[in-house]
Enzyme design. Structure first.
Site, PDB file in Angstrom:
ATOM      1  CE  LYS A   1      -3.821   2.021   2.710  1.00 44.43           C
ATOM      2  NZ  LYS A   1      -4.710   1.848   3.870  1.00 44.43           N
TER       3      LYS A   1
ATOM      4  CB  SER B   1      -8.115   3.726   2.904  1.00 45.10           C
ATOM      5  OG  SER B   1      -7.252   3.118   3.851  1.00 45.10           O
TER       6      SER B   1
ATOM      7  CB  SER C   1      -8.416   0.781   5.678  1.00 46.91           C
ATOM      8  OG  SER C   1      -9.139   1.961   5.522  1.00 46.91           O
TER       9      SER C   1
HETATM   10  N1  GLN Z   1     -13.252   4.380   6.589  1.00 48.97           N
HETATM   11  C1  GLN Z   1     -12.524   4.752   7.748  1.00 48.97           C
HETATM   12  C2  GLN Z   1     -12.041   6.180   7.629  1.00 48.97           C
HETATM   13  O1  GLN Z   1     -12.251   6.769   6.607  1.00 48.97           O
HETATM   14  C3  GLN Z   1     -11.389   3.815   7.997  1.00 48.97           C
HETATM   15  C4  GLN Z   1     -10.198   4.062   7.165  1.00 48.97           C
HETATM   16  C5  GLN Z   1      -9.021   3.219   7.553  1.00 48.97           C
HETATM   17  O2  GLN Z   1      -9.150   2.183   8.195  1.00 48.97           O
HETATM   18  N2  GLN Z   1      -7.849   3.693   7.189  1.00 48.97           N
HETATM   19  O3  GLN Z   1     -11.458   6.710   8.537  1.00 48.97           O
END
Ligand code: GLN
Length: 484
Positions: free
Chosen positions: A76, A151, A175
């Site tokens: 990532k 994400s 995410s």
């Molecule tokens: N959807 C959540 C956010 O936008 C989690 C994102 C994540 O785990 N990085 O914060």
């Protein structure tokens, strides 16, 4: 080759069915042919990958190959990679080349895994759909009109499309698990502190945790064996031994106490997802597991608590992007204030700016008690609820997401419904618990996963149950037709 699991690839390499170079070139070619439509990679490192594969082939010929020599992976783009652009999906870091490797990157490299590039992601890991990337949305390999989840959407879609054997991800509020569920693959978020955060670009430091996106629980165990462990460079990493996660995979599950989280089966849950999970529970029961209900009452407050704590920490973490030290700098600033303001305004996307503002507000004098302190209190209640539940059961089961992957653009104007996608995942981040998502069916032609949450440091037990599921079902072996 690309349909094989990590252990099958290692066997084939050992038997000289193909070389590391052939395995890597095959995946590089697939990326060239197929990734334009999916947009899973921000940066390709094909050339370095092939060179490294040749070195590992020579080592293998001498019997000196490290244990994962030649396995094609991707990182990532939130993990720092020496000499390679590390953007965190943001215009702000579009010009940033990291001078060092993240601990996770270094560890995987040391065992011979070969990175094919850096995967697309929501900007600074803020998002549930991968639509917040400066580099454009990622498409779900199961349906190009659907999001892959976020994400870590690029990592999940790349693994699902068989562009690499596995990928790293990070999970602050879901995410890893959410895109794993939406792309039909296995995603594991370990206990907070189990894997080093050194070199992982910070979003919300008390919640961020690195983990794996793989085809199977077995592959997750293989990677976690490498990634987990104490790192003196990360003060929150746990000073504890790491078990061999592959050892526990085949343990019988009779007598295992599984709790079904009541709050996770309410309004808004897709009926196909609910019945997929019920089927998995029946299967576990017939293998000897004991199923009972558990409740996490404070989970009803998890979303508001998370969406105060995460932006608050983000507002502090992202203050370092000021146009001075590194990252984007605006053209011809009039003075210092103009430099700060325009660099941040032009460098950050809308979602990131909103969160910085919410976070700064929640932390400001006068509002701190009303928002931040209250959110931390809720966090404590959620943790206490889980600890009480884990007195009665060994693992907790529920859905990963309320729905399968939604359409690109469907929720981008509706922030609340986007945030509600995280309803089942963020509780384990707030409590710091390990949790994974494992494919367990399809709804409207799109995959979904079951979530298994464990007690602290109980990753082995999660993977044991998931492996049992994967021995008895083929959901994890399915790949989208166009990419098989
Ligand atoms: N959807 C959540 C956010 O936008 C989690 C994102 C994540 O785990 N990085 O914060």
């Amino acid at each position: 080759m690309h349909e094989q699991s990590i252990s099958q690839m290692l066997d084939a390499l050992d038997r000289k069915e193909y070389s590391c170079e052939e395995l890597i070139t095959h995946h590089v070619d697939r990326i060239h042919q197929l990734d334009e439509q999916l947009n899973t990679f921000i940066t390709h490192t094909a050339e370095q990958a092939v060179t490294r594969a040749r070195v590992l082939d020579t080592a293998r010929a001498k019997g000196e190959a490290p244990p994962l020599a030649g396995i094609p992976i991707a990182h990532k783009d939130i993990f720092c990679t020496e000499g390679v652009k590390t953007s965190a999906g943001s215009h702000m870091l579009d010009n940033f080349t990291s001078p060092y490797d993240a601990t996770v990157v270094e560890k995987l490299q040391a065992v011979g895994a070969i990175s094919l590039g850096k995967t697309n992601m929501d900007e600074f890991a803020m998002g549930s759909s991968n639509e917040n990337s400066y580099y454009g949305a990622v498409k779900n390999p199961w349906s190009e009109t659907a999001v892959p989840g976020g994400s870590s959407g690029g990592s999940a879609a790349a693994v699902a499309a068989r562009l690499c054997a596995a990928a790293t991800g990070t999970d602050t509020g879901g995410s890893i698990r959410q895109p794993a569920s939406m792309c039909g693959i296995t995603g594991l978020k370990p206990t907070y502190g189990r894997v080093s955060r050194w070199g992982m670009i910070a979003y919300a430091s008390s919640l961020d945790q690195a983990g794996t996106l793989t085809r199977s629980a077995e592959d997750a165990a293989i990677l976690l064996n490498v990634m987990a462990g104490y790192d003196p460079k990360d003060s929150t990493s746990l000073f504890m031994d790491v078990p061999d996660y592959t050892q526990a995979l085949n343990k019988p599950i009779d007598g295992l106490r599984i709790g079904v989280c009541q709050e996770y089966f309410g309004q808004g849950l897709d009926p196909d997802i609910e019945s997929g999970i019920q089927l998995a529970l029946k299967m576990f029961e017939s293998a000897g597991a004991v199923i009972s209900d558990v409740t996490i009452p404070a989970s009803q407050h998890a979303i508001p608590a998370y969406y105060v704590i995460a932006p608050a920490e983000a507002s502090a973490n992202l203050s370092r992007y000021d146009g001075v030290r590194f990252g984007y700098r605006c053209e011809s600033p009039a003075d210092l204030a103009d430099l700060y303001q325009r660099s941040r305004n032009e460098g950050f996307g809308t979602e990131v700016k909103q969160r910085i503002m919410v976070g700064s507000f929640a932390l400001s004098a006068g509002y701190y008690d009303a928002y931040y302190r209250k959110a931390q209190q809720i966090r404590r209640l959620i943790k206490d609820d889980f600890l009480a539940a884990f007195k009665k059961v060994d693992l907790i089961i529920g859905p990963t997401t309320p729905t399968p992957a939604f359409k690109i653009g469907e929720k981008s104007e509706d922030q609340i419904s986007m945030y509600l996608q995280d309803i089942y995942t963020i509780t384990s981040n707030l409590a710091g618990l390990p949790a994974g998502s494992f494919p367990v069916g399809f709804s409207q032609g799109l995959p979904f996963g079951v979530q298994i949450i464990g007690n602290y440091l109980d990753e082995a037990r999660i993977l044991n149950l998931a492996h049992r599921l994967q021995l008895e079902t083929d959901w994890h072996k399915m790949s989208p037709e166009e990419f098989s």
